[in-house]
Design an enzyme around this catalytic site. Structure first.
Site, PDB file in Angstrom:
ATOM      1  N   GLY A 270       0.993  -1.139   0.032  1.00 49.05           N
ATOM      2  CA  GLY A 270      -0.031   0.068  -0.039  1.00 49.05           C
ATOM      3  C   GLY A 270       0.807   1.287   0.011  1.00 49.05           C
ATOM      4  N   ASP A 293       0.452  -1.449  -4.763  1.00 45.67           N
ATOM      5  CA  ASP A 293      -0.639  -0.609  -4.610  1.00 45.67           C
ATOM      6  C   ASP A 293      -1.844  -0.943  -5.837  1.00 45.67           C
ATOM      7  OD1 ASP A 293      -2.619   1.749  -4.138  1.00 45.67           O
ATOM      8  OD2 ASP A 293      -0.928   2.358  -2.495  1.00 45.67           O
ATOM      9  N   ASP A 324      -4.148  -6.095  -5.124  1.00 40.64           N
ATOM     10  CA  ASP A 324      -5.175  -5.784  -4.174  1.00 40.64           C
ATOM     11  C   ASP A 324      -4.629  -6.555  -3.037  1.00 40.64           C
ATOM     12  OD1 ASP A 324      -7.416  -5.617  -2.497  1.00 40.64           O
ATOM     13  OD2 ASP A 324      -8.818  -6.403  -3.857  1.00 40.64           O
ATOM     14  N   PHE A 325      -4.122  -5.555  -1.935  1.00 36.19           N
ATOM     15  CA  PHE A 325      -3.722  -6.385  -0.871  1.00 36.19           C
ATOM     16  C   PHE A 325      -4.697  -7.140   0.150  1.00 36.19           C
ATOM     17  CE2 PHE A 325      -3.097  -1.508   1.142  1.00 36.19           C
ATOM     18  CZ  PHE A 325      -4.307  -1.569   1.474  1.00 36.19           C
ATOM     19  N   ARG A 339       2.808   1.349   5.759  1.00 37.54           N
ATOM     20  CA  ARG A 339       2.776   2.642   6.584  1.00 37.54           C
ATOM     21  C   ARG A 339       1.360   3.279   6.353  1.00 37.54           C
ATOM     22  NH1 ARG A 339       5.954   8.231   5.826  1.00 37.54           N
ATOM     23  NH2 ARG A 339       4.589   8.169   3.986  1.00 37.54           N
ATOM     24  N   HIS A 343      -4.709   1.435   9.725  1.00 37.72           N
ATOM     25  CA  HIS A 343      -5.518   2.211  10.238  1.00 37.72           C
ATOM     26  C   HIS A 343      -6.475   2.496   9.101  1.00 37.72           C
ATOM     27  CE1 HIS A 343      -4.087   6.505   9.034  1.00 37.72           C
ATOM     28  NE2 HIS A 343      -3.825   5.924   8.053  1.00 37.72           N
TER      29      HIS A 343
END
Ligand SMILES: C[S@@+](CC[C@H](N)C(=O)[O-])C[C@H]1O[C@@H](n2cnc3c(N)ncnc32)[C@H](O)[C@@H]1O
Length: 451
Positions: A270, A293, A324-325, A339, A343
């Site tokens: 990402g 990403d 697509d993670f 990073r 969240h």
């Protein structure tokens, strides 16, 4: 800095005294930090940048500023009538739009031609977009009352230290754009979205308050899907992430990167356009960085690297993988780094991402997650302190809870406390083995605990 602490139940007089001594101590530390680094103290009215503006490694200075700011706010809150505080909050909606008018009309850029000041009529004439001078005067007066610009004489304004941050060359301004134009939609719809039967009960990113706000003109999906359909916003988002990196580099200075062997391969999960990994690749030219990403972002990333660091692309030290993670992450790298990814997602999806990273890791791969960590704890003896300590101001930094609200409104996601990161890891056979304090964020190292 020595830690000061008094019980929160101390008398108001004692609290005020403690706050004053914190203000004094943190001011002295800040001044000393400038001196230690060989800088003078910046002059607020100076129309020129200060050499420390670009120094990202003055960590103790930043710490002392957080404490100073927290203690000053707490002191005002202690002594002011509560309605004073409430009325202050009622005034905030004007701030971002006024800042953006200044940026879009390039007022700070225009004022660099006239360090001693320029009349508002003249500014309006030069500005690239039409601006009615009297209305412009309202805007600049408002901003001057917030510390941006200096009024030299009536309606004659000059740049000052703070307004220089609004120069169009500052990539962080893209964050101002997305904050005002996009994030405000998510925040604005919170009251209605939270009480909507469909959206309010859902933890799905496709049902976040932001999506509630835009769903009439959106084919469906999460905020990142929406972003891809809005090219200008997408560009600003990417630029903002790069700008953020420029002001938060302690992650790069933390010793962990020096521990890695020559030629280490790092997978930035990402990555965005690679605001962090481009700095890492520059600082450690032997590393091979793989950016992962969404396809549209990876195309953007490749263009960004070809323009900013073509040598790395030419030497094949940077690879660009679209994917697509939530489905799959490329395997076999020495290091996995993510990073501000976890969240963005509610627990159910965060577990999927961590699980995919876990599956991609070799047994000797290392995994670093950089995130903001909330100061809550699930240990009763260790609950968040309400004492007036410097630690309280550091960990209780208002930015942290702003981000938590941002994640909630944009993605039904959240910032997390350390035990929540532990819990997420334990669901997929990962365990936190080390935490580096990077001031506002932390770097968490996870290791594999079960095969
Ligand atoms: C908050 S940004 C962080 C970017 C970067 N790590 C940084 O710190 O600058 C989140 C990134 O996650 C990417 N992303 C969102 N959903 C994704 C998905 N399903 N697969 C891969 N990347 C995704 C976004 O495109 C965006 O670049």
């Amino acid at each position: 800095m020595a830690m000061q602490s008094i019980p929160s139940f101390g008398s108001p007089r004692v609290q005020v005294k403690t706050l004053l001594s914190m203000i004094l101590a943190s001011t002295k530390t800040a001044m000393q930090e400038y001196e230690n680094a060989g800088f003078s103290i910046p002059a607020p009215d100076s129309p020129e940048a200060h050499p420390s503006d670009f120094a990202s490694n003055l960590v103790d200075l930043q710490k002392s500023i957080i404490i100073l700011e927290g203690a000053c706010c707490k002191l005002v809150q202690t002594l002011a009538p509560p309605v004073h505080m409430l009325r202050n909050h009622l005034m905030t909606p004007a701030e971002q739009p006024c800042l953006w008018v200044a940026v879009e009309s390039k007022i700070p850029d225009i004022l660099t031609q006239s360090p001693n000041g320029m009349h508002v009529n003249e500014i309006a004439k030069i500005a690239p977009k039409f601006l009615e001078p009297q209305k412009l005067s309202h805007i600049i007066h408002f901003l001057a009352s917030r510390g941006y610009f200096r009024e030299v004489s009536y309606n004659v304004f000059a740049n000052n230290h703070l307004s220089l941050t609004l120069l169009s060359s500052n990539p962080l301004l893209s964050l101002l754009y997305i904050s005002m134009k996009i994030f405000s939609k998510g925040f604005g719809s919170l009251p209605d979205a939270l009480t909507d039967l469909d959206y309010g009960n859902s933890k799905d990113p496709d049902k976040a308050p932001f999506i509630f706000a835009v769903h009439d003109n959106f084919t469906g999906g999460d905020f990142f899907d929406w972003l891809q359909q809005h090219p200008i916003d997408k560009e600003h988002f990417a630029a903002g992430m790069v700008g953020l990196n420029n002001v938060s580099t302690p992650g790069l200075h933390c010793g962990v990167w020096n521990e890695l062997p020559e030629g280490a391969s790092i997978c930035d999960v990402g990555s965005g356009v690679g605001g962090f990994s481009i700095c890492l690749a520059r600082a450690h030219p032997s590393f091979k960085v793989t950016l992962v990403d969404r396809r549209e972002v990876i195309d953007q990333a490749e263009r960004f690297w070809r323009s900013e660091y073509p040598q790395a692309v030419q030497d094949q030290r940077a690879a660009f993988v679209s994917g697509d993670f939530l489905k799959d992450i490329p395997g076999g790298h020495d290091v996995y780094f993510a990073r501000h990814i976890i969240h963005d997602w509610p627990d159910s999806k965060a577990i999927v991402i961590l699980g995919n990273i876990r599956r991609a890791m070799r047994l000797d791969s290392r995994l670093f997650i950089e995130e903001h960590i909330l100061p809550h704890s699930n240990n009763a003896k260790d609950t968040r302190t309400t004492d007036l300590t410097e630690e309280t101001f550091l960990t209780g930094s208002r930015r942290l809870y702003h981000l938590d609200m941002l994640m909630l409104s944009m993605m039904n996601a959240k910032e997390r406390a350390i035990h929540e990161f532990d819990d997420l890891g334990s669901k997929v056979g990962l365990k936190i083995i080390k935490r580096w304090d990077l001031l506002e964020t932390s770097l968490l190292e996870y290791a594999i605990v079960s095969v």
